[in-house]
Scaffold this motif. Sequence first.
Motif, PDB file in Angstrom:
ATOM      1  N   HIS A 164      31.734 -50.868 -52.700  1.00 23.15           N
ATOM      2  CA  HIS A 164      31.869 -51.946 -53.662  1.00 23.15           C
ATOM      3  C   HIS A 164      30.562 -52.739 -53.684  1.00 23.15           C
ATOM      4  CE1 HIS A 164      36.513 -51.608 -53.218  1.00 23.15           C
ATOM      5  NE2 HIS A 164      36.032 -50.763 -54.092  1.00 23.15           N
ATOM      6  N   ASN A 167      26.351 -56.061 -55.679  1.00 27.84           N
ATOM      7  CA  ASN A 167      26.771 -57.345 -56.235  1.00 27.84           C
ATOM      8  C   ASN A 167      25.668 -57.794 -57.195  1.00 27.84           C
ATOM      9  OD1 ASN A 167      27.332 -60.055 -56.758  1.00 27.84           O
ATOM     10  ND2 ASN A 167      28.168 -60.418 -54.723  1.00 27.84           N
ATOM     11  N   THR A 202      29.735 -49.414 -57.154  1.00 27.09           N
ATOM     12  CA  THR A 202      30.623 -50.274 -57.929  1.00 27.09           C
ATOM     13  C   THR A 202      29.939 -51.613 -58.156  1.00 27.09           C
ATOM     14  OG1 THR A 202      32.534 -49.246 -56.850  1.00 27.09           O
ATOM     15  CG2 THR A 202      32.923 -51.300 -58.050  1.00 27.09           C
ATOM     16  N   LYS A 204      29.641 -55.405 -59.270  1.00 24.24           N
ATOM     17  CA  LYS A 204      30.618 -56.493 -59.282  1.00 24.24           C
ATOM     18  C   LYS A 204      29.887 -57.829 -59.395  1.00 24.24           C
ATOM     19  CE  LYS A 204      30.874 -56.809 -54.222  1.00 24.24           C
ATOM     20  NZ  LYS A 204      31.734 -56.602 -53.040  1.00 24.24           N
ATOM     21  N   HIS A 205      30.576 -58.912 -59.844  1.00 23.51           N
ATOM     22  CA  HIS A 205      31.974 -59.016 -60.254  1.00 23.51           C
ATOM     23  C   HIS A 205      31.963 -59.322 -61.735  1.00 23.51           C
ATOM     24  CE1 HIS A 205      31.629 -60.264 -55.998  1.00 23.51           C
ATOM     25  NE2 HIS A 205      32.832 -59.727 -55.821  1.00 23.51           N
ATOM     26  N   TYR A 238      24.648 -55.608 -66.106  1.00 29.04           N
ATOM     27  CA  TYR A 238      25.607 -54.580 -66.500  1.00 29.04           C
ATOM     28  C   TYR A 238      25.108 -53.801 -67.717  1.00 29.04           C
ATOM     29  CZ  TYR A 238      28.830 -57.033 -63.403  1.00 29.04           C
ATOM     30  OH  TYR A 238      29.415 -57.611 -62.305  1.00 29.04           O
ATOM     31  N   ILE A 250      32.876 -50.224 -62.164  1.00 28.10           N
ATOM     32  CA  ILE A 250      32.650 -51.667 -62.271  1.00 28.10           C
ATOM     33  C   ILE A 250      33.894 -52.404 -61.803  1.00 28.10           C
ATOM     34  CG2 ILE A 250      32.393 -53.576 -63.923  1.00 28.10           C
ATOM     35  CD1 ILE A 250      30.448 -51.855 -65.506  1.00 28.10           C
ATOM     36  N   MET A 251      33.695 -53.463 -61.009  1.00 28.56           N
ATOM     37  CA  MET A 251      34.791 -54.285 -60.496  1.00 28.56           C
ATOM     38  C   MET A 251      34.890 -55.581 -61.295  1.00 28.56           C
ATOM     39  SD  MET A 251      35.324 -55.902 -56.650  1.00 28.56           S
ATOM     40  CE  MET A 251      35.883 -54.368 -55.894  1.00 28.56           C
ATOM     41  N   ALA A 253      36.083 -59.500 -62.002  1.00 29.09           N
ATOM     42  CA  ALA A 253      36.153 -60.738 -61.230  1.00 29.09           C
ATOM     43  C   ALA A 253      37.486 -61.446 -61.426  1.00 29.09           C
ATOM     44  CB  ALA A 253      35.026 -61.682 -61.642  1.00 29.09           C
ATOM     45  N   THR A 267      40.625 -60.404 -64.647  1.00 28.76           N
ATOM     46  CA  THR A 267      41.307 -59.244 -64.074  1.00 28.76           C
ATOM     47  C   THR A 267      42.462 -58.759 -64.939  1.00 28.76           C
ATOM     48  OG1 THR A 267      40.797 -60.225 -61.923  1.00 28.76           O
ATOM     49  CG2 THR A 267      42.324 -58.361 -61.939  1.00 28.76           C
ATOM     50  N   THR A 289      39.887 -53.281 -60.094  1.00 21.40           N
ATOM     51  CA  THR A 289      40.081 -54.700 -59.814  1.00 21.40           C
ATOM     52  C   THR A 289      39.457 -55.037 -58.466  1.00 21.40           C
ATOM     53  OG1 THR A 289      42.145 -54.520 -58.546  1.00 21.40           O
ATOM     54  CG2 THR A 289      42.323 -54.568 -60.958  1.00 21.40           C
ATOM     55  N   ASP A 290      39.300 -56.313 -58.216  1.00 23.14           N
ATOM     56  CA  ASP A 290      39.018 -56.799 -56.871  1.00 23.14           C
ATOM     57  C   ASP A 290      40.360 -56.817 -56.129  1.00 23.14           C
ATOM     58  OD1 ASP A 290      37.752 -57.895 -54.662  1.00 23.14           O
ATOM     59  OD2 ASP A 290      36.700 -59.425 -55.828  1.00 23.14           O
TER      60      ASP A 290
END
Length: 376
Positions: A164, A167, A202, A204-205, A238, A250-251, A253, A267, A289-290
């Motif tokens: 994950h 960031n 991945t 994020k967020h 992104y 992609i995660m 937030a 989410t 998702t987170d």
Amino acid sequence: VHIVEKMTLDQKVGAMLTLGFPGTVATARTFDLIEKYHCGGFRLTPHGRSSSGVYIDPKTGETVVEIKNDNGNKKGIPSPHCTAGEYKKVRESLQKAAGKRPLGIPLHFSSDQEGGESANCGFSEVWQFPRSMGIRATGDSGYAYEVSKAVGMQCRAVGFNCLHSPNVDVNTDPRNPDEAETVARYAVQSCRGFKDAGIIATAKHFPGRGDSPVDAHFEIPVVRADKETLWNRELLPYRRLIEEDLIPCIMIAHTVYPALDPDNIATVSKKIITGLLREEMGFQGVITTDSMTMGGIATRYGVDQACAMALEAGADLVLMKAQGNLVEKTIAAIKDYIRQGRISMEDLDNKVYRILALKYEYGLFYSSGQNYEEPE
């Protein structure tokens, strides 16, 4: 015939679940999650306690969310420490169990390995690196590539295949601000490093929560920037990663963006996940998702309902780390949404296809040694 067409409803629902595997001991419950509930993968926390999912607000000392300890582990007993090699054997036993399932679909093994204290693959044999802020301080984005590749190679050696990271939140704190272009440049290099190491990265967020000091473990952050600002600042990394086809996952937030959707947390926002990320930005990869047991989202919707709502909004994977009865409740909630038509069968199949295609692309079927049919 594609493998998705051979899957039962239970297998398809399970494929969308990343469940928790804390500690270093696989219990009967762990194997149930694989064999009975067909889970798609695990979030690995080898050095975490066997009972997880309790969030205590550091400001008030109050428990925000407490997941009932009914997973078969003794509360408060820390997991035994082991070497990286010993843990790899535990992880391989889980993959072997997955390989014996009717369709032999392999598990993905996710974790955080962001540097500093964020190191789920934190064995003594594994070299640890600084966080992204430390790498950025060098002024050389080439280090982002080298570190990510080294991190990825070490994690793959132990059996982790999905991280994950990176960031890509753009820090807007005036005392230590980031420039979106700089974040994007380092993110590109990081993702190249992970890709060359064979790790599923991945970002994020999404859409970005660098403009909020609130911790989503306890409450819901709100980012009040207008859409133009979000597009040129938070979304720039992104956009760059999607343009260069460097980010497979992609995660989302646990954050509210009034300019994008004033009513829903990202989410569970169809406007943000499907409207913005899928349609406007053209992302074709896997959306996860987170952690759905975080206090902010769990207290607002309930964990099981939030998982189903996220899938309805456009997510492909839900990260639900609790091992107890929340697994059954989450599966039941998702099935209810499917029966009600809130998640169509076509949408369900597309989600599962994206997940399996990603596993195939990154060699999980090959490296796991399962019997499988090659996707057409």
